[in-house]
Scaffold this active site. Structure first.
Site, PDB file in Angstrom:
ATOM      1  N   GLY B  55      14.576  -5.020   3.786  1.00 22.70           N
ATOM      2  CA  GLY B  55      15.953  -4.551   3.865  1.00 22.70           C
ATOM      3  C   GLY B  55      16.058  -3.083   4.261  1.00 22.70           C
ATOM      4  N   HIS B  56      14.889  -2.435   4.415  1.00 17.06           N
ATOM      5  CA  HIS B  56      14.888  -1.014   4.800  1.00 17.06           C
ATOM      6  C   HIS B  56      14.358  -0.817   6.209  1.00 17.06           C
ATOM      7  CE1 HIS B  56      15.697  -0.329   0.609  1.00 17.06           C
ATOM      8  NE2 HIS B  56      14.551  -0.853   0.236  1.00 17.06           N
ATOM      9  N   LYS B 104       6.642   3.907  -2.928  1.00 13.00           N
ATOM     10  CA  LYS B 104       7.918   4.532  -3.291  1.00 13.00           C
ATOM     11  C   LYS B 104       8.122   4.368  -4.803  1.00 13.00           C
ATOM     12  CE  LYS B 104      10.768   2.238  -0.453  1.00 13.00           C
ATOM     13  NZ  LYS B 104       9.829   1.156  -0.059  1.00 13.00           N
ATOM     14  N   ASP B 109       7.517  -1.658  -7.820  1.00 13.45           N
ATOM     15  CA  ASP B 109       6.495  -1.286  -6.827  1.00 13.45           C
ATOM     16  C   ASP B 109       5.295  -0.635  -7.504  1.00 13.45           C
ATOM     17  OD1 ASP B 109       8.045  -2.230  -4.743  1.00 13.45           O
ATOM     18  OD2 ASP B 109       8.850  -0.273  -4.203  1.00 13.45           O
ATOM     19  N   HIS B 218      19.102   1.126  -2.314  1.00 11.20           N
ATOM     20  CA  HIS B 218      19.494  -0.244  -2.672  1.00 11.20           C
ATOM     21  C   HIS B 218      20.934  -0.262  -3.150  1.00 11.20           C
ATOM     22  CE1 HIS B 218      15.209   0.476  -3.557  1.00 11.20           C
ATOM     23  NE2 HIS B 218      15.047  -0.646  -2.885  1.00 11.20           N
TER      24      HIS B 218
END
Lengths: 332, 332
Positions: B55-56, B104, B109, B218
């Site tokens: 999505g990035h 990140k 993550d 997000h």
């Protein structure tokens, strides 16, 4: 409407100023009239000048640099640049080898570039013009007699730019540009309209479950409104008219270009690309080069276009040749 | 919600498939688990692996290639990749010189990369990790203990990638990555929210005249909601906390990076860039390198972020070194 702007009347000038600061190693931005020139003037080569209404960034200013344009002339948003803006782009960049004007087929652009060409010719400059009209969606349109010039313009600028850089004559560069235009077809779709800053509201409206098939890059009507569909079905309906009109057949080497209109995420463009590549593979059409991203936009419009360019050895070689512009860069 | 997708559950896999087809000369896309690897495995050099929720785009897959990442591990949209996805990215790309994980700072993550690192170490691979946490907006956040990792990640990947390519050891590459992270700060703003495909509705809502200052990538809450303002004022409110936190002072050489969140036109990003460059110039801070465009996005979010990286000679040299990835390319 929320936009990251200060004043609708200063959108183009402030954006150009930022562009000039960010890319000062590649371009010089001139204001009054607005004009984007290569930082290092070309020596002895044919000059390439393009331009048109703003709002399609990175087109055209983002393509000024080695291997592409020598000057770009940005008009107001969705408005043709004036002849007295275009004329200095021609006179400033001519090296004596002549100037090729690359003009998208919109009535205002055609008239204003023609007027500027005549004025430049009166000053003794040799000028040739190629008109790009790759959009298969509709024959005539809101601002156009004949087909609109859309995403194929990026490919014309790149490939003709490569020809100029290697030292081709004006006649040769113009012939390459015409060959690209003769072999490229595009069609686009809008999922949501764009909003011109000084208008403050969307240029057209679409229902929640409606899309515009064959939309123009200013939001001009396309072939028809249809209910929202899945990406594969939409891609098929963009690609089929493109391939038919191009007369593409098995064995043809092509460049496949999926372009974003500005507001659509890159991930969705790759979903469109996937389906288009699948259809081409089924038909034996060989995708030899690709381009995916926001290269010619319509402000914040949500949507995409599919472009197919039939390649030959020379066009492929010119496509691959070094290019160094703010928006397209490889080989250097 | 209208999106160019077929099925919300197949967005990531179909997008990756299209990405792999479009860039087959640079990358190999592996499915089950999803993994993007360099086409030509690196020989003898330190391997760089990054990843995170999808999505990035173009982050991270778009940065796989010479001078940047050796592998990218895309999770589901806005969802961390799993350890058994990350592990093969490590084992496949290790050449014996060790692997640097660029992560990140989001809780999921961190945990999953840590688990994968332990599993890889149990197989005898040397692994180091750099955590990127450049977002000055908030201390803790929805998915984060400590600061979020945002646009600075692109700069860490590029510069550490340059260090790995020139033959630095794992320790040296990790030190360069840490130095970039220590010298980079970012802050973002949302004008309109994004819509996660499988959710089907915006991740948050903003009133017609409201923006979210300090938003996460997000859609996480930032510092505050505020009334819509002009681009200069918004830019000032992004840049000031960045410069303060960085302790930037007159004479500092910096890289200025204006990033689009996905749905904002490039022309507006240049308006933000213009103001940021103006403020830096007033303070004697020297903008030596620039980056403007959609490099780390939040799907179709409308908004932008401003990032400042304090440069030194070595970081500048590594930034300039050749890079050849789908989304960032120069010098080759």
């Amino acid at each position: 409407m929320k936009k990251l702007i200060n004043d609708p009347r200063r959108v183009v000038s402030e954006s150009l100023a930022g562009f000039g600061l960010a890319h000062h190693n590649l371009v010089r931005v001139h204001s009054d009239p607005d004009l984007v020139l290569r930082r290092e003037p070309s020596r002895g080569k044919v000059s390439l000048v393009s331009g048109g209404g703003s709002g399609h960034e990175p087109l055209h200013s983002g393509y000024v640099g080695t291997g592409m344009l020598d000057a770009a002339v940005p008009g107001a948003v969705f408005t043709s640049p004036t002849p007295d803006q275009i004329l200095p782009a021609i006179t400033e960049t001519d090296t004596g080898a002549g100037v090729l004007l690359i003009v998208k087929n919109y009535t205002g652009d055609i008239l204003n570039f023609e007027t500027a060409a005549e004025l430049a010719q009166a000053e003794g400059i040799t000028v040739a013009t190629v008109v790009v009209n790759d959009d298969v969606a509709v024959e005539d349109s809101l601002y156009t007699a004949g087909r609109r010039g859309v995403a194929g313009t990026v490919l014309v600028e790149r490939i003709a730019g490569g020809a100029a850089e290697r030292g081709d004559t004006l006649e040769q560069v113009a012939a390459v540009a015409e060959r690209v235009n003769a072999n490229v077809r595009s069609m686009g779709v809008a999922l949501a309209p764009c909003t011109v800053p000084h208008a403050g509201e969307p240029s057209f409206t679409l229902a929640d479950n409606e899309i515009e098939l064959g939309v123009g890059i200013h939001g001009e009507p396309g072939r028809r409104r249809m209910p929202m569909a899945d990406a594969n079905s939409i891609t098929d309906q963009l690609l089929e008219p493109v391939l038919q009109d191009l007369g593409a057949s098995s064995g043809d080497p092509v460049l496949l270009f999926v372009n974003g209109m500005g507001g659509t995420p890159l991930s969705e463009l790759y979903i469109v690309y996937r389906r288009a590549a699948e259809v081409l593979a089924e038909r034996g059409i060989r995708v030899e080069r690709s381009l995916v991203g926001n290269y010619i936009t319509a402000l914040d419009m949500q949507g995409a276009s599919v472009t197919v360019l039939r390649l030959d050895n020379e066009l492929t070689e010119l496509w691959d040749s070094p290019v160094n512009t703010p928006a397209l860069r490889w080989g250097m």
